[in-house]
Design a protein around this motif. Structure first.
Motif, short mmCIF file in Angstrom:
data_model
loop_
_atom_site.label_atom_id
_atom_site.label_comp_id
_atom_site.label_asym_id
_atom_site.label_seq_id
_atom_site.Cartn_x
_atom_site.Cartn_y
_atom_site.Cartn_z
N ILE A 150 3.81 -2.94 2.79
CA ILE A 150 1.84 -2.40 1.95
C ILE A 150 1.19 -3.32 2.81
CG2 ILE A 150 2.63 -0.67 -0.02
CD1 ILE A 150 1.04 -2.87 -1.46
N PRO A 151 0.36 -3.24 3.57
CA PRO A 151 -0.89 -4.04 3.20
C PRO A 151 -1.70 -4.90 2.39
CG PRO A 151 -1.13 -1.99 4.48
CD PRO A 151 -0.71 -2.34 3.21
N ASN A 152 -0.89 -6.87 3.33
CA ASN A 152 -1.89 -7.75 2.09
C ASN A 152 -3.56 -6.77 1.66
OD1 ASN A 152 -2.35 -9.91 0.64
ND2 ASN A 152 -2.50 -11.21 2.67
N GLY A 153 -3.97 -7.47 1.06
CA GLY A 153 -5.12 -6.48 0.64
C GLY A 153 -5.50 -4.99 -0.44
N SER A 154 -4.28 -4.87 -0.32
CA SER A 154 -3.87 -3.35 -0.56
C SER A 154 -4.01 -2.90 -2.19
CB SER A 154 -2.16 -2.40 -0.16
OG SER A 154 -2.84 -2.25 1.11
N VAL A 155 -4.61 -1.82 -2.74
CA VAL A 155 -4.25 -1.82 -4.15
C VAL A 155 -3.71 -0.63 -4.21
CG1 VAL A 155 -5.64 -0.87 -6.04
CG2 VAL A 155 -6.71 -2.39 -4.25
N PHE A 156 -2.39 -1.26 -5.18
CA PHE A 156 -1.37 -0.66 -5.69
C PHE A 156 -0.86 -0.29 -6.95
CE2 PHE A 156 0.15 -4.92 -5.64
CZ PHE A 156 0.79 -5.17 -6.90
N GLN A 157 -1.02 0.82 -7.68
CA GLN A 157 -0.32 0.55 -8.74
C GLN A 157 1.28 0.91 -8.96
OE1 GLN A 157 -1.30 4.74 -9.75
NE2 GLN A 157 -0.21 5.47 -12.08
N PHE A 158 1.59 0.39 -10.67
CA PHE A 158 2.77 -0.14 -11.12
C PHE A 158 2.54 -0.17 -12.33
CE2 PHE A 158 5.64 -3.18 -12.93
CZ PHE A 158 6.51 -2.90 -11.34
N ASP A 160 1.49 2.41 -14.24
CA ASP A 160 -0.17 2.57 -15.04
C ASP A 160 -1.45 2.06 -14.67
OD1 ASP A 160 0.73 5.42 -15.23
OD2 ASP A 160 1.55 4.70 -17.14
N THR A 161 -0.95 0.29 -13.99
CA THR A 161 -1.82 -0.90 -13.71
C THR A 161 -1.95 -0.51 -12.29
OG1 THR A 161 -1.40 -1.50 -15.99
CG2 THR A 161 -2.80 -2.77 -14.64
N LEU A 162 -3.51 -0.92 -11.83
CA LEU A 162 -3.70 -1.14 -10.85
C LEU A 162 -3.80 -2.67 -10.30
CD1 LEU A 162 -6.84 1.50 -10.25
CD2 LEU A 162 -4.17 1.19 -9.72
N TYR A 163 -2.97 -3.20 -8.99
CA TYR A 163 -3.32 -4.45 -8.51
C TYR A 163 -3.30 -4.56 -7.21
CZ TYR A 163 -0.32 -5.33 -12.70
OH TYR A 163 0.73 -4.90 -13.84
N LYS A 164 -4.06 -5.47 -6.70
CA LYS A 164 -4.11 -5.76 -4.98
C LYS A 164 -3.56 -7.23 -4.96
CE LYS A 164 -8.27 -7.35 -2.21
NZ LYS A 164 -9.40 -7.66 -2.38
N ARG A 165 -3.31 -6.31 -3.14
CA ARG A 165 -1.45 -6.90 -2.87
C ARG A 165 -2.20 -9.04 -2.50
NH1 ARG A 165 2.79 -7.10 1.09
NH2 ARG A 165 1.93 -9.31 2.51
N GLY A 166 -1.12 -9.50 -2.93
CA GLY A 166 -2.15 -11.46 -2.31
C GLY A 166 -0.38 -11.65 -1.73
N ASN A 189 10.98 -6.60 -3.51
CA ASN A 189 11.71 -5.11 -3.78
C ASN A 189 11.12 -4.17 -4.60
OD1 ASN A 189 12.86 -6.64 -5.29
ND2 ASN A 189 14.87 -5.35 -5.75
N ALA A 190 9.93 -5.02 -5.20
CA ALA A 190 9.37 -3.51 -6.23
C ALA A 190 8.85 -2.68 -5.51
CB ALA A 190 8.14 -4.52 -6.97
N GLU A 191 8.94 -1.40 -6.74
CA GLU A 191 8.30 -0.39 -5.91
C GLU A 191 7.01 0.31 -6.16
OE1 GLU A 191 12.16 2.92 -4.56
OE2 GLU A 191 12.93 1.60 -6.79
N VAL A 192 6.31 0.13 -5.58
CA VAL A 192 4.69 0.65 -5.55
C VAL A 192 4.06 1.78 -5.42
CG1 VAL A 192 4.59 -1.38 -6.56
CG2 VAL A 192 4.14 -0.77 -4.21
N LYS A 193 3.47 2.04 -5.86
CA LYS A 193 2.32 3.53 -5.63
C LYS A 193 0.93 3.00 -4.34
CE LYS A 193 1.34 8.69 -6.28
NZ LYS A 193 1.34 9.50 -7.65
#
Length: 198
Positions: A150-158, A160-166, A189-193
């Motif tokens: 996923i692109p840098n700066g994307s928001v993803f769920q892991f 049930d919590t939301l994170y922003k990829r850095g 290799n973490a799997e995220v939504k």
């Protein structure tokens, strides 16, 4: 009742696995997916030993997880209570896995990573990113992405919590937890939504 192993492990591995199950009187239970583990070994209150393995694993992951847990069982039989992933378990696990390291069982694109991992096996195969990705054959779970995709700066769920990829550090990604504004490190290799892409 015998479990139809062909549904879960490579066909050429079946005779070896059946031998181990009978030889060590393994009580194997196949269970629904758990978030935190692929399998486990435990001593039940009645004194019997039980191994559980998740039903959603592909045949290569399932076989490795099953032998990992059988190694716990054998280690307990031979040495009693010792460190869960200490030197006794490592030696038993390496010994039990050796017959399975052949191209009729594990594809040649997995074997080098598996052999390397077995030099000093850890509690979870997921800590070895190369092996984890090879075992999954580059496929993440349905509807999910590996974090490195996923692109840098994307928001993803892991979980049930939301994170922003850095940014990526040496082997892991810095990700901002949007609930508490703290930065956490994720294995690549973490799997995220993926929620929103930048």
């Amino acid at each position: 009742m015998r479990i139809p192993l062909l549904k879960y492990i490579p066909e050429k591995a079946i005779p070896l696995v059946e031998y181990l199950i009978i030889e060590h009187k393994i009580n194997l239970k196949i269970v629904s997916q758990r978030q935190t583990k692929h399998g486990d070994f435990r001593r039940l209150p009645n004194g019997h030993m039980q191994i559980t393995v998740n039903n959603n694993l592909n045949p290569y992951q399932f076989l490795l997880t099953l032998i990992h847990e059988i190694a716990h069982h054998v280690t307990y039989q031979k040495f009693g209570k010792v460190q869960p992933h200490g030197k006794e378990w490592k030696t038993v696990f390496q010994h039990l896995m050796l017959p399975f390291l052949q191209p009729e069982i594990y594809p040649t694109d997995i074997l080098p990573y598996l052999a390397n991992y077995l030099k000093n096996p850890k509690a979870s195969t997921d800590t070895d990113v190369n092996l984890s990705l090879a075992l999954r054959r580059g496929q993440s779970e349905n509807g999910k992405n590996f974090i490195f995709e996923i692109p840098n700066g994307s928001v993803f769920q892991f979980k049930d919590t939301l994170y922003k990829r850095g940014n990526k550090r040496r082997t892991r990604f810095e990700c901002l937890n949007l609930s508490n504004n703290r930065v956490y490190l994720f294995n690549q290799n973490a799997e995220v939504k993926l929620v929103t892409s930048t």
